[in-house]
Design a protein around this motif. Structure first.
Motif, mmCIF file in Angstrom:
data_model
loop_
_atom_site.group_PDB
_atom_site.id
_atom_site.type_symbol
_atom_site.label_atom_id
_atom_site.label_comp_id
_atom_site.label_asym_id
_atom_site.label_seq_id
_atom_site.Cartn_x
_atom_site.Cartn_y
_atom_site.Cartn_z
ATOM 1 N N LEU A 84 6.542 -1.878 -0.200
ATOM 2 C CA LEU A 84 5.347 -1.087 0.136
ATOM 3 C C LEU A 84 4.205 -2.078 0.313
ATOM 4 O O LEU A 84 3.649 -2.583 -0.668
ATOM 5 C CB LEU A 84 5.069 -0.077 -0.990
ATOM 6 C CG LEU A 84 3.808 0.772 -0.931
ATOM 7 C CD1 LEU A 84 3.558 1.378 0.442
ATOM 8 C CD2 LEU A 84 3.876 1.888 -1.968
ATOM 9 N N ASP A 85 3.902 -2.400 1.547
ATOM 10 C CA ASP A 85 2.808 -3.327 1.831
ATOM 11 C C ASP A 85 1.573 -2.497 2.154
ATOM 12 O O ASP A 85 1.571 -1.749 3.148
ATOM 13 C CB ASP A 85 3.175 -4.245 3.014
ATOM 14 C CG ASP A 85 2.084 -5.270 3.250
ATOM 15 O OD1 ASP A 85 1.836 -6.075 2.345
ATOM 16 O OD2 ASP A 85 1.458 -5.232 4.325
ATOM 17 N N GLY A 86 0.567 -2.636 1.320
ATOM 18 C CA GLY A 86 -0.613 -1.787 1.453
ATOM 19 C C GLY A 86 -0.688 -0.823 0.272
ATOM 20 O O GLY A 86 -1.132 0.317 0.411
ATOM 21 N N THR A 87 -0.270 -1.289 -0.893
ATOM 22 C CA THR A 87 -0.242 -0.418 -2.086
ATOM 23 C C THR A 87 -1.626 0.136 -2.420
ATOM 24 O O THR A 87 -1.751 1.295 -2.809
ATOM 25 C CB THR A 87 0.341 -1.188 -3.295
ATOM 26 O OG1 THR A 87 1.700 -1.492 -3.000
ATOM 27 C CG2 THR A 87 0.304 -0.369 -4.567
ATOM 28 N N THR A 88 -2.656 -0.683 -2.251
ATOM 29 C CA THR A 88 -4.005 -0.194 -2.586
ATOM 30 C C THR A 88 -4.376 0.982 -1.678
ATOM 31 O O THR A 88 -4.921 1.992 -2.139
ATOM 32 C CB THR A 88 -5.027 -1.341 -2.511
ATOM 33 O OG1 THR A 88 -4.580 -2.375 -3.396
ATOM 34 C CG2 THR A 88 -6.413 -0.894 -2.944
ATOM 35 N N ARG A 181 -11.108 -6.344 11.986
ATOM 36 C CA ARG A 181 -10.556 -5.235 11.215
ATOM 37 C C ARG A 181 -9.898 -5.743 9.941
ATOM 38 O O ARG A 181 -9.124 -6.690 9.983
ATOM 39 C CB ARG A 181 -9.507 -4.469 12.045
ATOM 40 C CG ARG A 181 -10.073 -3.830 13.313
ATOM 41 C CD ARG A 181 -11.010 -2.668 12.986
ATOM 42 N NE ARG A 181 -11.572 -2.054 14.195
ATOM 43 C CZ ARG A 181 -12.747 -2.398 14.729
ATOM 44 N NH1 ARG A 181 -13.487 -3.346 14.186
ATOM 45 N NH2 ARG A 181 -13.184 -1.783 15.826
ATOM 46 N N ARG A 182 -10.179 -5.061 8.807
ATOM 47 C CA ARG A 182 -9.500 -5.375 7.544
ATOM 48 C C ARG A 182 -8.821 -4.073 7.130
ATOM 49 O O ARG A 182 -9.418 -3.239 6.441
ATOM 50 C CB ARG A 182 -10.531 -5.813 6.499
ATOM 51 C CG ARG A 182 -9.961 -6.544 5.301
ATOM 52 C CD ARG A 182 -9.063 -5.753 4.401
ATOM 53 N NE ARG A 182 -8.731 -6.536 3.224
ATOM 54 C CZ ARG A 182 -7.495 -6.921 2.923
ATOM 55 N NH1 ARG A 182 -6.457 -6.569 3.684
ATOM 56 N NH2 ARG A 182 -7.290 -7.648 1.847
ATOM 57 N N ALA A 183 -7.573 -3.890 7.566
ATOM 58 C CA ALA A 183 -6.925 -2.588 7.414
ATOM 59 C C ALA A 183 -6.125 -2.477 6.122
ATOM 60 O O ALA A 183 -5.796 -1.372 5.703
ATOM 61 C CB ALA A 183 -6.049 -2.288 8.630
ATOM 62 N N SER A 185 -2.974 -3.934 5.226
ATOM 63 C CA SER A 185 -1.524 -4.183 5.196
ATOM 64 C C SER A 185 -1.235 -5.367 6.106
ATOM 65 O O SER A 185 -1.307 -5.255 7.336
ATOM 66 C CB SER A 185 -0.737 -2.959 5.664
ATOM 67 O OG SER A 185 0.589 -3.334 6.033
ATOM 68 N N ALA A 186 -0.896 -6.502 5.488
ATOM 69 C CA ALA A 186 -0.631 -7.706 6.276
ATOM 70 C C ALA A 186 0.553 -7.485 7.223
ATOM 71 O O ALA A 186 0.555 -7.962 8.360
ATOM 72 C CB ALA A 186 -0.347 -8.875 5.340
ATOM 73 N N ALA A 187 1.561 -6.732 6.738
ATOM 74 C CA ALA A 187 2.737 -6.483 7.581
ATOM 75 C C ALA A 187 2.329 -5.732 8.850
ATOM 76 O O ALA A 187 2.733 -6.097 9.965
ATOM 77 C CB ALA A 187 3.783 -5.690 6.803
ATOM 78 N N TRP A 202 -5.737 -13.543 11.070
ATOM 79 C CA TRP A 202 -5.572 -14.643 10.129
ATOM 80 C C TRP A 202 -5.857 -14.150 8.715
ATOM 81 O O TRP A 202 -6.597 -13.193 8.519
ATOM 82 C CB TRP A 202 -6.457 -15.837 10.505
ATOM 83 C CG TRP A 202 -7.803 -15.898 9.856
ATOM 84 C CD1 TRP A 202 -8.165 -16.678 8.804
ATOM 85 C CD2 TRP A 202 -8.995 -15.170 10.212
ATOM 86 N NE1 TRP A 202 -9.497 -16.463 8.480
ATOM 87 C CE2 TRP A 202 -10.025 -15.547 9.335
ATOM 88 C CE3 TRP A 202 -9.268 -14.205 11.193
ATOM 89 C CZ2 TRP A 202 -11.300 -15.010 9.391
ATOM 90 C CZ3 TRP A 202 -10.553 -13.663 11.257
ATOM 91 C CH2 TRP A 202 -11.545 -14.079 10.372
ATOM 92 N N GLU A 203 -5.211 -14.768 7.752
ATOM 93 C CA GLU A 203 -5.447 -14.429 6.343
ATOM 94 C C GLU A 203 -4.986 -15.598 5.482
ATOM 95 O O GLU A 203 -4.129 -16.396 5.892
ATOM 96 C CB GLU A 203 -4.705 -13.132 5.955
ATOM 97 C CG GLU A 203 -5.060 -12.662 4.545
ATOM 98 C CD GLU A 203 -4.689 -11.204 4.227
ATOM 99 O OE1 GLU A 203 -4.404 -10.416 5.156
ATOM 100 O OE2 GLU A 203 -4.703 -10.861 3.025
ATOM 101 N N LEU A 204 -5.553 -15.689 4.285
ATOM 102 C CA LEU A 204 -5.201 -16.755 3.340
ATOM 103 C C LEU A 204 -4.517 -16.130 2.120
ATOM 104 O O LEU A 204 -4.814 -14.985 1.757
ATOM 105 C CB LEU A 204 -6.463 -17.472 2.849
ATOM 106 C CG LEU A 204 -7.103 -18.542 3.739
ATOM 107 C CD1 LEU A 204 -7.532 -18.011 5.088
ATOM 108 C CD2 LEU A 204 -8.292 -19.175 3.015
HETATM 109 C C1 IPD Z 1 -1.246 -6.818 0.276
HETATM 110 C C2 IPD Z 1 -1.616 -6.388 1.679
HETATM 111 C C3 IPD Z 1 -3.020 -6.815 2.026
HETATM 112 C C4 IPD Z 1 -3.206 -8.310 1.880
HETATM 113 C C5 IPD Z 1 -2.787 -8.763 0.493
HETATM 114 C C6 IPD Z 1 -1.365 -8.306 0.161
HETATM 115 P P1 IPD Z 1 0.516 -5.374 -1.171
HETATM 116 O O1 IPD Z 1 0.094 -6.478 -0.045
HETATM 117 O O2 IPD Z 1 -0.724 -6.934 2.627
HETATM 118 O O3 IPD Z 1 -3.352 -6.497 3.369
HETATM 119 O O4 IPD Z 1 -4.557 -8.619 2.090
HETATM 120 O O5 IPD Z 1 -2.876 -10.165 0.403
HETATM 121 O O6 IPD Z 1 -1.063 -8.697 -1.164
HETATM 122 O O7 IPD Z 1 0.067 -5.930 -2.498
HETATM 123 O O8 IPD Z 1 -0.146 -4.113 -0.817
HETATM 124 O O9 IPD Z 1 2.011 -5.349 -1.032
#
Ligand code: IPD
Ligand code: CA
Ligand code: CA
Length: 270
Positions: A84-88, A181-183, A185-187, A202-204
């Motif tokens: 589950l990517d985007g748990t928050t 955009r900061r949505a 979910s990196a996936a 891009w993201e760190l």
């Molecule tokens: C997060 C999301 C979010 C990213 C975080 C990840 P999670 O994954 O992909 O967009 O900014 O770095 O940890 O914790 O919801 O699986």
């Protein structure tokens, strides 16, 4: 479809069903903080268990790297899972999250699936065979530079050690594009770059399970993925990643690179 990808899609769909069923009842969720701002629910764990069961039935010997369960076994094939990517977002009832499964064979990403259960979208890719959204071929956008481009990113929220450098990058990029955009979910950010919905991203500080499937999707859609210096390596290890079509990738790196600290430069090396 490659047999490994068929199993990955089956597993992602099953996990998506678990997530969707729970999404209607997010008030009843038990939320736990693994560390500050790093949340997990029983749904993350259930979804990962469903995925692992399906993989295990087909390939009992393969190794698994799951966000919730960690590394299981050693094998030349490793399944890299974010259940589950985007748990928050999920916890807040914001319907933007996905299941991500990447398959690495002898150290190289070969297959990926990202499933957005809310929209019924399944993104798939196999090395050398292109990238698809629900069986339709997808390609990265054709933007020639940052002007008019829409760029995805992730803001620091857990580890702030690179925040000053990151905000320097954000200011530089935001000043030259149509929008950021900061949505959450990196996936999906990576899937959207593959589908041309975002021009770049891009993201760190990402983890292998956030990006394994998305990296092969972007590459197979004709995009470039690299580290913050624009080199095509080191991003899986550091979790610091830039992507886009070849011209946009170069333009993004030009804005980002001047803000790298010595530590970020060291991290970028493979
Ligand atoms: C997060 C999301 C979010 C990213 C975080 C990840 P999670 O994954 O992909 O967009 O900014 O770095 O940890 O914790 O919801 O699986
Ligand atoms: Ca994640
Ligand atoms: Ca997750």
């Amino acid at each position: 479809m490659h047999p490994l990808l068929t199993i990955a899609v089956r597993a992602a769909r099953r996990a998506g069903d678990v997530i969707l069923r729970a999404a209607g009842q997010s008030d009843a969720l038990t939320v736990e903080a693994k560390q500050r701002n790093d949340f997990v629910t029983e749904i993350d764990r259930q979804a990962e268990q469903e995925i692992i069961q399906i993989i295990r039935r087909a390939y009992p010997d393969h190794a698994i790297l799951g966000e919730e369960g960690g590394q299981i076994g050693e094998h030349e094939v490793t399944w890299i899972i974010d259940p589950l990517d985007g748990t928050t977002n999920f916890i807040h009832g914001l319907p933007h999250y996905a299941v991500s499964i990447g398959i690495r064979i002898r150290g190289r990403l070969e297959h990926g699936v990202i499933h957005d259960p809310t929209r019924g979208e399944i993104y798939t890719a196999t090395r050398g065979s292109g990238a698809f959204l629900n069986d339709r071929r997808i390609r990265v956008a054709t933007a020639r530079g940052l002007e008019g481009a829409l760029i995805g990113t992730g803001l620091p929220f857990r580890d702030f050690s690179h925040a000053p450098a990151y905000y320097g990058m954000l200011q530089a990029v935001a000043g030259k594009t149509a929008g950021i955009r900061r949505a959450g979910s990196a996936a999906l950010d990576l899937a959207y770059v593959a589908a041309g919905r975002l021009d770049g991203y891009w993201e760190l500080g990402l983890k292998p399970w956030d990006i394994a499937a998305g990296v092969i999707l972007v590459q197979e859609a004709g995009g470039i993925v690299g580290n913050l210096s624009g080199e095509p390596e080191g991003f899986m290890e550091s979790g610091n990643l830039v992507c886009g079509n070849p011209r946009l990738f170069a333009a993004l790196v030009r804005e980002i690179e001047p803000h790298l600290t010595p530590m970020l430069r060291i991290q970028s090396r493979p």
